[in-house]
Design a protein around this motif. Structure first.
Motif, PDB file in Angstrom:
ATOM      1  N   GLU A  71     -34.001 -17.562 -24.850  1.00 28.65           N
ATOM      2  CA  GLU A  71     -32.560 -17.449 -24.586  1.00 28.65           C
ATOM      3  C   GLU A  71     -31.809 -18.189 -25.697  1.00 28.65           C
ATOM      4  OE1 GLU A  71     -30.193 -15.980 -22.672  1.00 28.65           O
ATOM      5  OE2 GLU A  71     -28.801 -17.228 -23.819  1.00 28.65           O
ATOM      6  N   SER A 107     -28.619 -19.078 -25.976  1.00 30.76           N
ATOM      7  CA  SER A 107     -27.587 -20.060 -25.639  1.00 30.76           C
ATOM      8  C   SER A 107     -28.206 -21.284 -24.958  1.00 30.76           C
ATOM      9  CB  SER A 107     -26.534 -19.425 -24.737  1.00 30.76           C
ATOM     10  OG  SER A 107     -27.062 -19.241 -23.448  1.00 30.76           O
ATOM     11  N   GLY A 120     -26.886 -15.533 -18.566  1.00 30.68           N
ATOM     12  CA  GLY A 120     -26.080 -14.533 -19.266  1.00 30.68           C
ATOM     13  C   GLY A 120     -24.699 -14.454 -18.641  1.00 30.68           C
ATOM     14  N   SER A 142     -20.295 -10.538  -6.441  1.00 36.06           N
ATOM     15  CA  SER A 142     -20.905 -10.063  -5.190  1.00 36.06           C
ATOM     16  C   SER A 142     -21.863  -8.913  -5.483  1.00 36.06           C
ATOM     17  CB  SER A 142     -19.831  -9.622  -4.194  1.00 36.06           C
ATOM     18  OG  SER A 142     -19.061  -8.575  -4.736  1.00 36.06           O
ATOM     19  N   SER A 151     -34.049  -7.645 -23.376  1.00 36.01           N
ATOM     20  CA  SER A 151     -33.037  -7.507 -22.303  1.00 36.01           C
ATOM     21  C   SER A 151     -31.638  -7.712 -22.864  1.00 36.01           C
ATOM     22  CB  SER A 151     -33.306  -8.534 -21.199  1.00 36.01           C
ATOM     23  OG  SER A 151     -32.935  -9.829 -21.621  1.00 36.01           O
ATOM     24  N   VAL A 160     -13.762  -8.678 -21.722  1.00 34.08           N
ATOM     25  CA  VAL A 160     -12.980  -8.887 -20.495  1.00 34.08           C
ATOM     26  C   VAL A 160     -12.544 -10.350 -20.438  1.00 34.08           C
ATOM     27  CG1 VAL A 160     -13.062  -8.890 -17.949  1.00 34.08           C
ATOM     28  CG2 VAL A 160     -14.176  -7.051 -19.219  1.00 34.08           C
TER      29      VAL A 160
HETATM   30  C1  LIG Z   1     -16.584 -10.213 -15.705  1.00 37.02           C
HETATM   31  C2  LIG Z   1     -17.773  -9.491 -15.146  1.00 37.02           C
HETATM   32  C3  LIG Z   1     -17.838  -9.217 -13.778  1.00 37.02           C
HETATM   33  C4  LIG Z   1     -18.938  -8.544 -13.254  1.00 37.02           C
HETATM   34  N1  LIG Z   1     -19.006  -8.333 -11.898  1.00 37.02           N
HETATM   35  C5  LIG Z   1     -20.133  -7.819 -11.358  1.00 37.02           C
HETATM   36  C6  LIG Z   1     -20.319  -7.806  -9.944  1.00 37.02           C
HETATM   37  O1  LIG Z   1     -19.458  -8.286  -9.179  1.00 37.02           O
HETATM   38  N2  LIG Z   1     -21.473  -7.271  -9.449  1.00 37.02           N
HETATM   39  C7  LIG Z   1     -22.457  -6.791 -10.270  1.00 37.02           C
HETATM   40  O2  LIG Z   1     -23.473  -6.311  -9.768  1.00 37.02           O
HETATM   41  N3  LIG Z   1     -22.332  -6.832 -11.629  1.00 37.02           N
HETATM   42  C8  LIG Z   1     -21.209  -7.342 -12.185  1.00 37.02           C
HETATM   43  N4  LIG Z   1     -21.088  -7.448 -13.548  1.00 37.02           N
HETATM   44  C9  LIG Z   1     -22.157  -6.909 -14.421  1.00 37.02           C
HETATM   45  C10 LIG Z   1     -23.341  -7.857 -14.585  1.00 37.02           C
HETATM   46  O3  LIG Z   1     -22.941  -9.190 -14.454  1.00 37.02           O
HETATM   47  C11 LIG Z   1     -23.997  -7.703 -15.965  1.00 37.02           C
HETATM   48  O4  LIG Z   1     -24.156  -6.347 -16.310  1.00 37.02           O
HETATM   49  C12 LIG Z   1     -25.376  -8.366 -15.963  1.00 37.02           C
HETATM   50  O5  LIG Z   1     -25.234  -9.744 -15.651  1.00 37.02           O
HETATM   51  C13 LIG Z   1     -26.066  -8.173 -17.309  1.00 37.02           C
HETATM   52  O6  LIG Z   1     -27.260  -8.902 -17.323  1.00 37.02           O
HETATM   53  P1  LIG Z   1     -28.309  -8.754 -18.514  1.00 37.02           P
HETATM   54  O7  LIG Z   1     -29.381  -9.734 -18.275  1.00 37.02           O
HETATM   55  O8  LIG Z   1     -28.693  -7.324 -18.667  1.00 37.02           O
HETATM   56  O9  LIG Z   1     -27.496  -9.130 -19.826  1.00 37.02           O
HETATM   57  P2  LIG Z   1     -26.824 -10.510 -20.243  1.00 37.02           P
HETATM   58  O10 LIG Z   1     -26.234 -11.186 -19.080  1.00 37.02           O
HETATM   59  O11 LIG Z   1     -25.957 -10.156 -21.407  1.00 37.02           O
HETATM   60  O12 LIG Z   1     -28.054 -11.399 -20.772  1.00 37.02           O
HETATM   61  C14 LIG Z   1     -28.546 -11.317 -22.082  1.00 37.02           C
HETATM   62  C15 LIG Z   1     -28.901 -12.717 -22.548  1.00 37.02           C
HETATM   63  O13 LIG Z   1     -29.505 -12.619 -23.827  1.00 37.02           O
HETATM   64  C16 LIG Z   1     -29.065 -13.693 -24.637  1.00 37.02           C
HETATM   65  N5  LIG Z   1     -29.274 -13.258 -26.036  1.00 37.02           N
HETATM   66  C17 LIG Z   1     -28.522 -12.409 -26.783  1.00 37.02           C
HETATM   67  N6  LIG Z   1     -29.077 -12.244 -28.023  1.00 37.02           N
HETATM   68  C18 LIG Z   1     -30.205 -12.997 -28.034  1.00 37.02           C
HETATM   69  C19 LIG Z   1     -31.228 -13.232 -29.005  1.00 37.02           C
HETATM   70  N7  LIG Z   1     -31.187 -12.661 -30.219  1.00 37.02           N
HETATM   71  N8  LIG Z   1     -32.244 -14.076 -28.683  1.00 37.02           N
HETATM   72  C20 LIG Z   1     -32.314 -14.660 -27.459  1.00 37.02           C
HETATM   73  N9  LIG Z   1     -31.369 -14.477 -26.501  1.00 37.02           N
HETATM   74  C21 LIG Z   1     -30.340 -13.643 -26.779  1.00 37.02           C
HETATM   75  C22 LIG Z   1     -27.623 -13.886 -24.221  1.00 37.02           C
HETATM   76  O14 LIG Z   1     -27.183 -15.193 -24.517  1.00 37.02           O
HETATM   77  C23 LIG Z   1     -27.706 -13.633 -22.707  1.00 37.02           C
HETATM   78  O15 LIG Z   1     -27.927 -14.819 -22.000  1.00 37.02           O
HETATM   79  C24 LIG Z   1     -19.996  -8.126 -14.114  1.00 37.02           C
HETATM   80  C25 LIG Z   1     -19.940  -8.408 -15.485  1.00 37.02           C
HETATM   81  C26 LIG Z   1     -18.854  -9.090 -15.995  1.00 37.02           C
HETATM   82  C27 LIG Z   1     -18.831  -9.425 -17.459  1.00 37.02           C
END
Ligand SMILES: Cc1cc2nc3c(=O)[nH]c(=O)nc-3n(C[C@H](O)[C@H](O)[C@H](O)COP(=O)(O)OP(=O)(O)OC[C@H]3O[C@@H](n4cnc5c(N)ncnc54)[C@H](O)[C@@H]3O)c2cc1C
Length: 477
Positions: free
Chosen positions: A34, A36, A41, A60, A286, A315
């Motif tokens: 990770e 950060s 995330g 939620s 991911s 956003v």
């Molecule tokens: C404001 C907002 C409200 C939302 N509300 C909802 C909701 O109410 N319900 C719902 O179901 N979903 C909701 N979502 C959607 C959901 O939160 C996200 O789609 C989901 O959390 C994405 O998760 P992820 O693990 O796929 O990606 P991310 O959360 O983007 O995780 C990717 C991680 O990879 C890390 N990273 C990036 N590049 C590198 C690298 N080169 N090396 C190592 N690490 C790296 C990043 O720092 C990050 O921690 C919302 C999203 C937002 C932004």
């Protein structure tokens, strides 16, 4: 023994590591990288010293469908059962959703009887629209925009007002460019299979009866509409990270940005970070597809180009807390269609949905989250292209609360967060794009699999369930 490296410690990466440990015993080491300082995330909760919780990302989860049940099952496996906070379908926070149109808040129809009435801002009873729906032609195109699909089937008004606002609420995106097939697969399927949404709902295959126990059973029996956790949704990602770390061979490294994935002759890859090179038999990415592209070898230029082409939006989330209960209505929140005030997407009534997240020991305060930006982010910018200051954004949010909800008081606490490139935009053709990308990876012979919000749904339930599916598909037979 084999090593798996997961790039990204958001919910998709953490869930992938969890499922590798569970289903793929051939991997004695599972390392999550990770970049950060924290895992989670976009899942990001602040617990203020007095216990008042602000969610800066998701807030939620829905319990329905295979994805919803899978997350509940995971929460149970992680020992979170006692901390689950359900919203029942009968609760105002589940039943009441509003639109803010032409200077007024309108409750969306939420009962069978309300379908038969003319409910503004709609100009005719929704039952008329539904009665006509089965007679509209089926599309022969492989994909189309959400707006064009809904206009065809349910009329222009429903598309312009309700669906426009809904896409802003879910994807912070524009229904005139988002793909119906990728964003709302069940709607696309119903039309393809049954020729109509109404026929699909009435005669479509009923979801198979699930042998449920524990939380899944409780969610069905008690008619949950959605849920969160006592300490906010970050409790879920923290618990997955703990489970991965506490299982033999599991490691979650923060401050560890992956810089490159380099193929080796023996079919393995070397995953490079600033301070380390890890030889891996399997890499799960991911991260946002655009962030993955530059990590791949330059020889895979086509794949890099494809991965870079997925757009996403920024956003701004403004969390507000006001003294006392000052909300004039009870409900989940309200959304604004794009015909209203460009960059203001909607307002979530957090104190109504999860009163348990309020400050401890003092009378209930009102908590709101105001969402701004998305596909209309540029409309927020100053004339020189810069983003308004935090205090200007805060002012926009408090002005919205005053205009829409009559809340004239000043907030007693606030937090402004810019979430850059946080929601990928699944535009028309997205499903084909995912297939093309995955084909190219297969041809490259890299031991690389894709999970995460860029591909098959950005909701947390999708992220976790897709991670599970990708891992289970690799189970030794
Ligand atoms: C404001 C907002 C409200 C939302 N509300 C909802 C909701 O109410 N319900 C719902 O179901 N979903 C909701 N979502 C959607 C959901 O939160 C996200 O789609 C989901 O959390 C994405 O998760 P992820 O693990 O796929 O990606 P991310 O959360 O983007 O995780 C990717 C991680 O990879 C890390 N990273 C990036 N590049 C590198 C690298 N080169 N090396 C190592 N690490 C790296 C990043 O720092 C990050 O921690 C919302 C999203 C937002 C932004």
């Amino acid at each position: 023994m084999s090593t798996a490296v997961v790039i990204g410690g958001g919910v998709s990466g953490l869930a992938s590591a969890y499922y590798i440990q569970r289903y793929l015993p051939q991997f004695s080491k599972v390392i999550v990288l990770e970049s950060s300082k924290r895992v989670g995330g976009w899942v990001n909760t602040t617990i203020n010293p007095d216990g008042c919780i602000f969610e800066h990302g998701p807030r939620s989860l829905r319990p329905v469908g295979p994805q919803g049940r899978n997350t509940l099952q995971l929460a149970e496996e992680l020992g979170l059962t006692r901390d689950v906070l359900p919203i029942l379908r009968s609760d105002p926070a589940a039943k009441n959703r509003y639109l803010y149109v032409k200077g007024k808040l309108w409750a969306l129809p939420n009962s069978v009887t309300s379908l038969f009435k003319k409910v503004p801002p709609f100009s005719e009873p929704l039952i008329k629209v539904l009665a006509a729906e089965p007679f509209h032609r089926r599309s022969k195109e492989p994909d189309e925009t959400v707006h064009s699909f809904v206009s065809r089937r349910l009329g222009r008004e429903v598309a312009d007002i309700a669906i426009d606002a809904m896409c802003r609420g879910i994807f912070a995106g524009d229904c005139r460019s988002l793909s119906v097939r990728a964003c709302f697969p069940p709607l696309h399927e119903m039309e393809q299979k049954h020729g109509s949404l109404v026929a699909g709902l009435l005669f479509g295959s009923k979801s198979p009866k699930v042998e449920a126990s524990g939380l899944v059973r409780e969610a069905v029996d008690c008619k949950w509409a959605s849920w969160s956790l006592r300490y906010g949704l970050q409790q879920l990602t923290d618990a997955i990270a703990d489970a991965v770390t506490n299982t033999r061979g599991g490691e979650v490294r923060t401050h560890s940005k992956c810089l490159a994935i380099q193929p080796k002759d023996n079919g393995k890859v070397v995953v490079r970070t600033e301070g380390d090179s890890i030889e891996a038999d399997l890499v799960i990415s991911s991260i946002y597809s655009r962030d993955l592209a530059p990590l791949l070898p330059a020889s895979l230029s086509d794949l890099r180009k494809e991965l870079s082409s997925l757009e996403s939006v920024n956003v701004i989330v403004v969390n507000l807390e006001y003294k006392d209960d000052v909300l004039p209505v009870k409900g989940f929140g309200h959304l604004l269609p794009s015909s209203e005030n460009g960059p203001l997407l909607g307002v979530v009534y957090d104190s109504c949905t999860f009163p348990q997240h309020g400050r401890k020991g003092s009378p209930n305060s009102t908590r709101l989250s105001v969402m701004l930006g998305g596909s209309w982010y540029n409309k927020l910018l100053n004339s020189d292209g810069s983003l308004p200051s935090g205090s200007d954004l805060l002012q926009m949010a408090t002005q919205a609360a005053a205009a829409h909800l009559g809340i004239k008081a000043r907030p007693i606490r606030s937090h402004v967060t810019l979430q850059e490139e946080c929601i990928p935009q699944y535009k028309v053709g997205h499903v084909k794009w995912v297939a093309d990308v995955e084909n190219k990876i297969q041809q490259s012979k890299l031991p690389l699999k894709l999970v995460g919000a860029s591909y098959r749904g950005p909701a947390i339930n999708d992220c976790i369930n897709n991670a599970r599916k990708v891992i289970v598909a690799m189970k030794p037979t």
